[in-house]
Write a protein that holds these residues in place. Structure first.
Motif, PDB file in Angstrom:
ATOM      1  N   LEU A 217       0.837  -1.207   0.000  1.00 15.58           N
ATOM      2  CA  LEU A 217       0.000   0.000   0.000  1.00 15.58           C
ATOM      3  C   LEU A 217       0.869   1.253   0.000  1.00 15.58           C
ATOM      4  CD1 LEU A 217      -2.791  -1.008   2.560  1.00 15.58           C
ATOM      5  CD2 LEU A 217      -3.027  -0.751   0.082  1.00 15.58           C
ATOM      6  N   LYS A 218       1.955   1.199   0.777  1.00 14.79           N
ATOM      7  CA  LYS A 218       2.883   2.339   0.833  1.00 14.79           C
ATOM      8  C   LYS A 218       3.520   2.567  -0.533  1.00 14.79           C
ATOM      9  CE  LYS A 218       4.623   5.416   3.641  1.00 14.79           C
ATOM     10  NZ  LYS A 218       3.759   6.351   4.388  1.00 14.79           N
ATOM     11  N   LYS A 219       3.839   1.490  -1.225  1.00 12.73           N
ATOM     12  CA  LYS A 219       4.423   1.594  -2.565  1.00 12.73           C
ATOM     13  C   LYS A 219       3.439   2.271  -3.526  1.00 12.73           C
ATOM     14  CE  LYS A 219       4.314  -1.876  -5.285  1.00 12.73           C
ATOM     15  NZ  LYS A 219       4.456  -3.226  -5.857  1.00 12.73           N
ATOM     16  N   GLN A 220       2.174   1.896  -3.449  1.00 10.40           N
ATOM     17  CA  GLN A 220       1.165   2.506  -4.308  1.00 10.40           C
ATOM     18  C   GLN A 220       1.031   3.998  -4.027  1.00 10.40           C
ATOM     19  OE1 GLN A 220      -2.569   0.205  -4.364  1.00 10.40           O
ATOM     20  NE2 GLN A 220      -1.393  -1.602  -3.791  1.00 10.40           N
ATOM     21  N   GLU A 221       1.079   4.369  -2.745  1.00  8.55           N
ATOM     22  CA  GLU A 221       1.032   5.784  -2.370  1.00  8.55           C
ATOM     23  C   GLU A 221       2.258   6.526  -2.915  1.00  8.55           C
ATOM     24  OE1 GLU A 221       0.786   6.056   1.842  1.00  8.55           O
ATOM     25  OE2 GLU A 221      -1.143   4.995   1.980  1.00  8.55           O
ATOM     26  N   ALA A 222       3.424   5.880  -2.823  1.00  7.67           N
ATOM     27  CA  ALA A 222       4.657   6.508  -3.301  1.00  7.67           C
ATOM     28  C   ALA A 222       4.594   6.774  -4.802  1.00  7.67           C
ATOM     29  CB  ALA A 222       5.856   5.616  -2.971  1.00  7.67           C
ATOM     30  N   ASP A 229      11.995   6.669  -6.375  1.00  4.38           N
ATOM     31  CA  ASP A 229      13.109   6.004  -5.698  1.00  4.38           C
ATOM     32  C   ASP A 229      12.609   5.251  -4.472  1.00  4.38           C
ATOM     33  OD1 ASP A 229      15.373   6.744  -7.315  1.00  4.38           O
ATOM     34  OD2 ASP A 229      15.127   8.798  -6.579  1.00  4.38           O
ATOM     35  N   PHE A 230      11.698   5.868  -3.750  1.00  7.26           N
ATOM     36  CA  PHE A 230      11.104   5.238  -2.575  1.00  7.26           C
ATOM     37  C   PHE A 230      10.291   4.006  -2.982  1.00  7.26           C
ATOM     38  CE2 PHE A 230       7.772   5.727   1.011  1.00  7.26           C
ATOM     39  CZ  PHE A 230       8.453   4.824   1.818  1.00  7.26           C
ATOM     40  N   ALA A 231       9.522   4.131  -4.045  1.00  6.45           N
ATOM     41  CA  ALA A 231       8.721   3.008  -4.536  1.00  6.45           C
ATOM     42  C   ALA A 231       9.620   1.840  -4.936  1.00  6.45           C
ATOM     43  CB  ALA A 231       7.862   3.450  -5.716  1.00  6.45           C
ATOM     44  N   SER A 232      10.756   2.149  -5.540  1.00  4.42           N
ATOM     45  CA  SER A 232      11.696   1.102  -5.951  1.00  4.42           C
ATOM     46  C   SER A 232      12.263   0.375  -4.738  1.00  4.42           C
ATOM     47  CB  SER A 232      12.824   1.727  -6.773  1.00  4.42           C
ATOM     48  OG  SER A 232      13.760   0.746  -7.180  1.00  4.42           O
ATOM     49  N   LYS A 233      12.577   1.124  -3.682  1.00  2.00           N
ATOM     50  CA  LYS A 233      13.087   0.507  -2.458  1.00  2.00           C
ATOM     51  C   LYS A 233      12.039  -0.404  -1.828  1.00  2.00           C
ATOM     52  CE  LYS A 233      16.263   4.259  -1.205  1.00  2.00           C
ATOM     53  NZ  LYS A 233      16.572   5.310  -0.203  1.00  2.00           N
ATOM     54  N   LEU A 234      10.792   0.057  -1.833  1.00  6.47           N
ATOM     55  CA  LEU A 234       9.716  -0.749  -1.262  1.00  6.47           C
ATOM     56  C   LEU A 234       9.518  -2.038  -2.059  1.00  6.47           C
ATOM     57  CD1 LEU A 234       7.211   2.127  -0.477  1.00  6.47           C
ATOM     58  CD2 LEU A 234       8.296   0.641   1.226  1.00  6.47           C
ATOM     59  N   LYS A 235       9.572  -1.930  -3.373  1.00  9.59           N
ATOM     60  CA  LYS A 235       9.411  -3.105  -4.221  1.00  9.59           C
ATOM     61  C   LYS A 235      10.493  -4.135  -3.925  1.00  9.59           C
ATOM     62  CE  LYS A 235       9.494  -4.647  -9.039  1.00  9.59           C
ATOM     63  NZ  LYS A 235       9.694  -4.260 -10.452  1.00  9.59           N
ATOM     64  N   ALA A 236      11.754  -3.688  -3.856  1.00  6.11           N
ATOM     65  CA  ALA A 236      12.863  -4.608  -3.581  1.00  6.11           C
ATOM     66  C   ALA A 236      12.738  -5.229  -2.193  1.00  6.11           C
ATOM     67  CB  ALA A 236      14.191  -3.867  -3.721  1.00  6.11           C
ATOM     68  N   LEU A 290      10.830   2.513   6.562  1.00  2.00           N
ATOM     69  CA  LEU A 290      10.178   2.448   5.252  1.00  2.00           C
ATOM     70  C   LEU A 290       8.661   2.599   5.358  1.00  2.00           C
ATOM     71  CD1 LEU A 290      12.204  -0.406   3.495  1.00  2.00           C
ATOM     72  CD2 LEU A 290      12.226   2.026   2.921  1.00  2.00           C
ATOM     73  N   LEU A 291       8.091   2.200   6.472  1.00  2.00           N
ATOM     74  CA  LEU A 291       6.644   2.344   6.654  1.00  2.00           C
ATOM     75  C   LEU A 291       6.250   3.780   7.011  1.00  2.00           C
ATOM     76  CD1 LEU A 291       5.801  -0.974   8.545  1.00  2.00           C
ATOM     77  CD2 LEU A 291       5.185  -0.361   6.208  1.00  2.00           C
ATOM     78  N   GLU A 292       7.219   4.578   7.444  1.00  2.00           N
ATOM     79  CA  GLU A 292       7.001   6.011   7.743  1.00  2.00           C
ATOM     80  C   GLU A 292       5.780   6.249   8.638  1.00  2.00           C
ATOM     81  OE1 GLU A 292       9.016   8.160   3.857  1.00  2.00           O
ATOM     82  OE2 GLU A 292       6.841   7.869   3.850  1.00  2.00           O
ATOM     83  N   PRO A 293       5.749   5.660   9.826  1.00  2.00           N
ATOM     84  CA  PRO A 293       4.580   5.837  10.706  1.00  2.00           C
ATOM     85  C   PRO A 293       4.385   7.274  11.187  1.00  2.00           C
ATOM     86  CG  PRO A 293       6.380   4.780  11.892  1.00  2.00           C
ATOM     87  CD  PRO A 293       6.790   4.824  10.455  1.00  2.00           C
ATOM     88  N   GLU A 299      15.314  10.498   3.816  1.00  2.00           N
ATOM     89  CA  GLU A 299      16.301   9.468   3.455  1.00  2.00           C
ATOM     90  C   GLU A 299      15.701   8.373   2.578  1.00  2.00           C
ATOM     91  OE1 GLU A 299      17.176   6.813   7.040  1.00  2.00           O
ATOM     92  OE2 GLU A 299      16.146   8.531   7.949  1.00  2.00           O
ATOM     93  N   ASN A 300      14.394   8.198   2.645  1.00  2.00           N
ATOM     94  CA  ASN A 300      13.761   7.174   1.810  1.00  2.00           C
ATOM     95  C   ASN A 300      13.730   7.562   0.335  1.00  2.00           C
ATOM     96  OD1 ASN A 300      13.230   5.372   3.895  1.00  2.00           O
ATOM     97  ND2 ASN A 300      11.220   6.271   4.345  1.00  2.00           N
ATOM     98  N   ASP A 301      13.942   8.837   0.047  1.00  2.00           N
ATOM     99  CA  ASP A 301      13.913   9.314  -1.336  1.00  2.00           C
ATOM    100  C   ASP A 301      15.305   9.460  -1.936  1.00  2.00           C
ATOM    101  OD1 ASP A 301      11.004   9.729  -1.743  1.00  2.00           O
ATOM    102  OD2 ASP A 301      11.263  11.118  -0.064  1.00  2.00           O
ATOM    103  N   ILE A 302      16.327   9.037  -1.187  1.00  3.15           N
ATOM    104  CA  ILE A 302      17.692   9.091  -1.702  1.00  3.15           C
ATOM    105  C   ILE A 302      17.927   7.869  -2.584  1.00  3.15           C
ATOM    106  CG2 ILE A 302      20.142   9.076  -1.096  1.00  3.15           C
ATOM    107  CD1 ILE A 302      19.370  10.378   1.567  1.00  3.15           C
ATOM    108  N   PRO A 303      18.365   8.061  -3.824  1.00  2.00           N
ATOM    109  CA  PRO A 303      18.610   6.908  -4.716  1.00  2.00           C
ATOM    110  C   PRO A 303      19.695   6.000  -4.153  1.00  2.00           C
ATOM    111  CG  PRO A 303      18.597   8.973  -5.946  1.00  2.00           C
ATOM    112  CD  PRO A 303      18.632   9.351  -4.491  1.00  2.00           C
ATOM    113  N   GLY A 304      19.629   4.738  -4.544  1.00  2.60           N
ATOM    114  CA  GLY A 304      20.648   3.776  -4.109  1.00  2.60           C
ATOM    115  C   GLY A 304      20.004   2.533  -3.547  1.00  2.60           C
TER     116      GLY A 304
END
Length: 346
Positions: A217-222, A229-236, A290-293, A299-304
């Motif tokens: 759900l967080k990935k969909q919001e991202a 970049d955040f969505a990619s981290k969540l997917k991985a 990553l869940l950002e409560p 930092e979640n939007d930093i590529p890498g």
């Protein structure tokens, strides 16, 4: 998209102690499933009747069979009550003779000889029908040396569809019926959520299942917020959490087996191993962050790449194969993960 339709088991022809029909009402790595009684003799076919939580239009069904207590043929029926609506509302349990069933079709099962009876077969069926009840008939078992009492079993049932408006749909109860067996690879991936698939709900640790759903759900919001970049981290992270969830499910089952055998030292060791693995997993992949409560974290939007990838806490465990039920396992001197055996004295 189809959704899981909950149900309750209202009738089984017979059941083994510890393997009640009600076991089919839940999913999870340590679920035993239903098993016919050793004393059932040759009273085939065996019958399992489900009452859906509400009248529904069904689109897909999954059946997870046992690795060696395997029926040769499984027939599926859709049913509707012929009781007057007001009378039905006064009865908590529908009388079986007041249900009209119509045959949908049947599926054949593998003998499982080529796998050494180590793998459960997942049968998938696409269907179009409407009703409130389902009946499953299981015919004579495939004979093998691990099934001396000629029993049959179902480990899990998954019903997918959509709930219907009782008032608008009653007159169309069984007017459209179709039935076709499918494979996991053939079915439309958009038909239902992968998190409603038995391949997920039966083999991944329950707590990790919930985390994966939240992250999805967080990935969909991202994506909607263009935080790619955040969505990619969540997917991985989701991909690696699933593998780790299978490992945790294996540890949980091994702990439960040890406790049932009163090998409490091993049960304690497995609990410590599982707790340590889970703690390291969550820290390594920064699950809480990553869940950002508490709101968005820059930092979640930093590529890498994220922590934990490339091995990390997963180590060399990989994914688990077949999850075994408590009393399906052979004596402690035999492998408890992949070697079949008859029910022991647990």
């Amino acid at each position: 998209m189809l959704e899981q339709i909950k149900f309750r088991i209202i009738h089984v022809s017979s059941e083994e102690v510890g393997y009640a029909g009600s076991e089919l009402e839940r999913h999870g790595p340590t679920v035993n499933g239903w098993k016919s009684s050793k004393n059932a003799g040759v009273a085939y076919p065996m019958e399992v009747i489900l009452q859906l939580e509400s009248r529904s239009r069904l689109g897909h069904m999954q059946l997870l069979t046992h690795q060696y207590l395997i029926p040769e043929t499984i027939e599926l029926y859709i049913g509707e009550s012929i009781t007057e609506k007001n009378e039905a509302m006064n009865n908590q349990m529908e009388s079986l003779d007041k249900i009209k069933f119509i045959l949908l079709g049947h599926v054949q099962t593998s003998t499982n000889l080529n796998t050494g009876f180590k793998v459960r077969e997942l049968k998938s069926v696409s269907m179009e029908c409407s009703g409130t009840f389902m009946k499953i008939l299981l015919y004579q078992n495939h004979a093998n040396k691990y099934n001396p009492y000629n029993q049959v079993s179902l480990v899990a049932i998954n019903v997918l569809g959509e709930k219907l408006d009782e008032e608008n749909e009653m007159s169309r109860s069984m007017s459209r019926i179709s039935f076709q067996e499918t494979t996991q690879s053939d079915r439309d991936r958009n038909l239902f959520s992968p998190y409603d698939d038995l391949a997920f709900t039966m083999y991944v640790d329950n707590e990790v299942q919930e985390l994966i759903k939240k992250m999805d759900l967080k990935k969909q919001e991202a994506v909607l917020d263009e935080r790619f970049d955040f969505a990619s981290k969540l997917k991985a992270t989701i991909e690696h959490l699933r593998k780790a969830g299978e490992v945790l499910a294996k540890y949980q089952l091994e702990k439960q087996i040890a406790a049932a055998r009163e090998d409490f030292q091993r049960a304690k060791e497995k609990k410590i191993q599982m707790d340590s693995y889970r703690e390291n997993l969550y820290k390594s992949f920064r699950i809480k962050e990553l869940l950002e409560p508490n709101g968005r974290l820059a930092e979640n939007d930093i590529p890498g790449k994220i922590n934990g990838l490339g091995g990390g806490v997963l180590g060399n465990n990989g994914t688990m194969g077949m999850t075994r039920s408590l009393t399906d396992l052979p004596p402690p001197t035999v492998s408890t993960v992949s070697t079949p055996g008859t029910s022991n004295s647990l």
